[in-house]
Design a protein around this motif. Structure first.
Motif, PDB file in Angstrom:
ATOM      1  N   ASP A  65      -9.652   3.211   4.934  1.00 26.09           N
ATOM      2  CA  ASP A  65      -9.865   4.341   4.023  1.00 26.09           C
ATOM      3  C   ASP A  65     -10.785   3.951   2.863  1.00 26.09           C
ATOM      4  O   ASP A  65     -11.681   4.717   2.471  1.00 26.09           O
ATOM      5  CB  ASP A  65      -8.527   4.831   3.468  1.00 26.09           C
ATOM      6  CG  ASP A  65      -7.741   5.643   4.496  1.00 26.09           C
ATOM      7  OD1 ASP A  65      -8.375   6.216   5.396  1.00 26.09           O
ATOM      8  OD2 ASP A  65      -6.502   5.662   4.403  1.00 26.09           O
ATOM      9  N   SER A  66     -10.565   2.743   2.303  1.00 28.62           N
ATOM     10  CA  SER A  66     -11.397   2.295   1.182  1.00 28.62           C
ATOM     11  C   SER A  66     -12.847   2.133   1.617  1.00 28.62           C
ATOM     12  O   SER A  66     -13.786   2.470   0.884  1.00 28.62           O
ATOM     13  CB  SER A  66     -10.860   0.978   0.635  1.00 28.62           C
ATOM     14  OG  SER A  66      -9.628   1.174  -0.016  1.00 28.62           O
ATOM     15  N   HIS A 101      -5.400   1.059   5.269  1.00 27.92           N
ATOM     16  CA  HIS A 101      -5.903   1.485   3.964  1.00 27.92           C
ATOM     17  C   HIS A 101      -7.232   0.817   3.628  1.00 27.92           C
ATOM     18  O   HIS A 101      -8.030   1.382   2.873  1.00 27.92           O
ATOM     19  CB  HIS A 101      -4.855   1.194   2.892  1.00 27.92           C
ATOM     20  CG  HIS A 101      -3.724   2.175   2.913  1.00 27.92           C
ATOM     21  ND1 HIS A 101      -3.179   2.709   1.768  1.00 27.92           N
ATOM     22  CD2 HIS A 101      -3.044   2.734   3.946  1.00 27.92           C
ATOM     23  CE1 HIS A 101      -2.199   3.543   2.096  1.00 27.92           C
ATOM     24  NE2 HIS A 101      -2.105   3.572   3.417  1.00 27.92           N
ATOM     25  N   SER A 115       0.812  -1.214   0.000  1.00 27.22           N
ATOM     26  CA  SER A 115       0.000   0.000   0.000  1.00 27.22           C
ATOM     27  C   SER A 115       0.841   1.257   0.000  1.00 27.22           C
ATOM     28  O   SER A 115       0.404   2.309  -0.471  1.00 27.22           O
ATOM     29  CB  SER A 115      -0.930   0.017   1.223  1.00 27.22           C
ATOM     30  OG  SER A 115      -1.963  -0.936   1.079  1.00 27.22           O
ATOM     31  N   SER A 116       2.052   1.187   0.571  1.00 24.40           N
ATOM     32  CA  SER A 116       2.917   2.357   0.658  1.00 24.40           C
ATOM     33  C   SER A 116       4.359   1.896   0.828  1.00 24.40           C
ATOM     34  O   SER A 116       4.631   0.711   1.070  1.00 24.40           O
ATOM     35  CB  SER A 116       2.513   3.229   1.854  1.00 24.40           C
ATOM     36  OG  SER A 116       2.833   2.562   3.071  1.00 24.40           O
ATOM     37  N   THR A 156      -1.845  -2.151   5.494  1.00 23.83           N
ATOM     38  CA  THR A 156      -2.908  -2.706   4.645  1.00 23.83           C
ATOM     39  C   THR A 156      -4.261  -2.556   5.327  1.00 23.83           C
ATOM     40  O   THR A 156      -5.254  -2.146   4.707  1.00 23.83           O
ATOM     41  CB  THR A 156      -2.623  -4.182   4.337  1.00 23.83           C
ATOM     42  OG1 THR A 156      -1.343  -4.295   3.697  1.00 23.83           O
ATOM     43  CG2 THR A 156      -3.684  -4.763   3.419  1.00 23.83           C
ATOM     44  N   ASN A 188      -9.241   1.872  -4.444  1.00 23.64           N
ATOM     45  CA  ASN A 188      -7.822   2.248  -4.428  1.00 23.64           C
ATOM     46  C   ASN A 188      -6.944   1.056  -4.806  1.00 23.64           C
ATOM     47  O   ASN A 188      -7.194   0.396  -5.811  1.00 23.64           O
ATOM     48  CB  ASN A 188      -7.437   2.835  -3.068  1.00 23.64           C
ATOM     49  CG  ASN A 188      -8.180   4.116  -2.762  1.00 23.64           C
ATOM     50  OD1 ASN A 188      -8.412   4.936  -3.657  1.00 23.64           O
ATOM     51  ND2 ASN A 188      -8.570   4.305  -1.512  1.00 23.64           N
TER      52      ASN A 188
END
Length: 605
Positions: free
Chosen positions: A560-561, A557, A539-540, A554, A568
């Motif tokens: 966030d999704s 994120h 993810s980053s 993970t 994303n």
């Protein structure tokens, strides 16, 4: 009886010296689990396996025994009726050298000396001699009336550990690889096997006619000797067993579980810092720091002490009424000595209290204005998360981190409490209390957090029986919420079994696990979301730090999704595979997730 183990590593090493019926090595306590337990069931058969032994004969007269000399060896004991075994052990990294000296107590005479050679042997005295298990060869060696017979043991696995019943009639094995418990009857060769287990057991604590008890990091398990069923019996980890009592030790307290009456009491030790030596059918034996041997009789509620050499560590002991034969560690090899117990004195039993037993610090009272106190109490009552700030360090002074304390006024000038509640609402009912393992998750708000020399917005550690999260308070809501979700996943990992967590390494390709394994290290942009490439595994860039950070990033994120309803990086197959593994781990670990229809982090799977 088996030697006590303080960790999985200690178990593997101690298995080299493990001897049935010869006592348990003193060691630090294994941290007891505070996970929720199944209801303990009383054991209707509390007698040891086989017939009850007659009263022990008198202690041997050492001055008249013609004992052989084995330099540099420790001496352990095993006793059954008239037979006393002196087990001379020379420890090794991979195997030990074991010699057995067989003594008749009634004759005060050495009947024979047997050199078992090099290997990992488990030995116990019987009414007619003794038996030994050769762990590598998986053979049972029976020495009866001067004759020897070998039997192949039908056990599974590559490196099983063994335990022998006190009467020598039963051999129990457990193997980490096969995850099977197997019971072998010496009399008729009958085998009883468990189903393949999804938990890791530590050692056999003891046996009754109906059950074998195992310690583990989740509590104490009971193996039914008739049908092979195994289940969690008690919510704490016990380490020792007399005929009817399971016994645990934490600090200066003993947890004593009566398996017949299904009653648990708490006892204080006679002195501080006692090291447990062994258990017998009637007693628990310890050594004090001031040089005494203590005999605990929990059935009678008494204890008695005998003086030892204060300069010497006691290896093991054998009991003969009010006397004990002790093995003392000396330069050049163990020495033997007979000591006499003083008159017994009463023990004081307390009602069972887990926090007292584990030495858990109570959380400090909530401070601040009425509005702040109400908000903190609401979050604690609703989610099981207790917020601290300012000087309320609650045991965090020793952390290898630095931070700036913040005041109530600083916190009230932000939307910090709102951000915290938004993050906590992401988790299903009951999950946060499971993450806290029955206690509040401690959330300490601060500023300028530096963890091990690294600028960190958050930090998570499990210590003193609490999950601690440190969080910088003054971030915007869009950053603070996923940051707390990230740290809460770190707290989740303290609850996930290794066998479940290991799927990450087993199922993901090497390119998906290309970690720097060092914080702050420079990493490549290969397979990172937002950088050129057809595959995405991370993810980053921060996710490439190590596996723990990869999973936490993970999970962050995935939040966030879920919140912004946009896939994303989870449009990519690699990221969906990682997300699915995380979802599987959480469902396998937490009851609140196990039967849920769909969890928020599963939205794009």
């Amino acid at each position: 009886m088996n030697k006590r183990l303080s960790s999985l590593t200690a178990l593997l090493l101690a298995a080299l010296l493990l001897l049935a019926g010869c006592g348990k090595t003193p060691s630090a306590s294994v941290p007891a689990s505070s996970a929720p337990a199944s209801s303990p069931a009383s054991d209707p058969a509390s007698a040891p396996t086989g017939p009850t032994e007659p009263a022990a004969p008198a202690a041997p007269d050492l001055s008249k025994l013609d004992l052989p000399t084995f330099p540099d060896r420790n001496i352990y004991f095993s006793q059954c009726g008239d037979n006393l075994l002196l087990l001379y052990i020379l420890p090794g990294l991979d195997a030990s050298q074991t010699a057995v000296v067989h003594v008749s107590l009634s004759q005060n005479k050495v009947l024979g000396t047997y050199d078992l050679g090099e290997g990992n042997f488990y030995v116990t005295a019987t009414q007619k001699g003794f038996l030994a298990v050769n762990a590598e060869a998986k053979k049972l060696l029976l020495y009866t009336d001067g004759s020897k017979r070998e039997v192949d043991l039908p056990v599974s696995g590559t490196y099983p550990f063994f335990s022998l019943s006190r009467d020598g009639q039963t051999v129990v094995s457990y193997d980490f690889d096969s995850s099977l418990v197997e019971q072998y009857s010496v009399a008729d060769g009958r085998v009883v096997r468990s189903e393949k287990l999804n938990i890791a057991l530590w050692e056999v604590i003891g046996m009754t006619d109906s059950a074998v008890y195992f310690s583990s990091d989740k509590g104490t398990y009971r193996f039914d000797r008739r049908n092979g069923q195994i289940k969690l019996a008690y919510d704490i980890t016990f380490y020792y067993m007399t005929d009817r009592h399971l016994i645990g030790q934490q600090g200066d307290y003993f947890a004593v579980q009566d398996v017949v009456r299904d009653k648990r009491l708490l006892y204080s030790s006679l002195t501080e810092g006692e090291a447990v030596l062994t258990d017998t059918p009637e007693y628990l034996l310890t050594q004090t720091s001031d040089g005494r041997l203590v005999r605990y009789d929990f059935a009678a509620g008494t204890c008695a002490a005998a003086p030892l050499d204060t300069e010497t560590f006691c290896i093991d002991c054998a009991l003969f009424g009010d006397r004990a034969l002790v093995s003392l560690m000396k330069e050049g090899g163990a020495s033997l000595k007979t000591v006499t117990f003083d008159d017994a004195q009463p023990l004081t039993a307390q009602e069972w209290d887990l926090d007292t037993y584990e030495g858990v610090m109570p959380l400090p009272p909530v401070t601040g204005s009425d509005e702040t106190v109400a908000r903190i109490n609401h979050i604690r009552d609703t989610y099981g998360v207790r917020i601290l700030y300012g000087p309320e360090l609650f045991g965090m002074e020793g952390l290898s981190a630095s931070w700036t304390e913040v005041t109530e006024q600083q916190i009230r000038e932000t939307d910090c409490f709102d951000s915290i509640e938004t993050a906590l609402q992401y988790f299903p009912d009951g999950m946060l209390r499971e993450i806290g393992q029955g206690r509040d998750i401690v959330l300490y708000l601060c500023d300028n957090l530096d963890s091990n020399g690294i600028d960190a917005a958050g930090n998570c550690i499990f210590m003193n029986h609490y999950a601690y999260i440190m969080l910088e308070y003054n971030w915007s809501e869009s950053y603070a919420v996923p940051m707390l979700v990230h740290e809460l996943f770190h707290a989740c990992e303290y609850c996930i079994e290794y066998s479940v967590l290991s799927r990450w390494d087993e199922e993901l390709p090497e390119e998906a696990r290309a970690y720097a394994d060092a914080y702050g290290a420079k990493v490549s942009t290969d397979y990172v979301y937002g950088y050129p490439g057809k595959k995405v595994w991370y993810s980053s860039l921060y996710a490439k730090t190590n596996a723990k950070e990869d999973r936490a990033v993970t999970f962050e994120h995935l939040y966030d999704s879920f919140r912004y309803d946009f896939a994303n990086e989870f449009e990519y197959a690699g990221m969906r595979q990682k997300a699915q593994l995380i979802a599987d781990m959480l469902r396998a670990t937490f009851e609140s997730c196990r039967t849920a229809d769909m969890l928020p982090w599963e939205k794009f799977l």
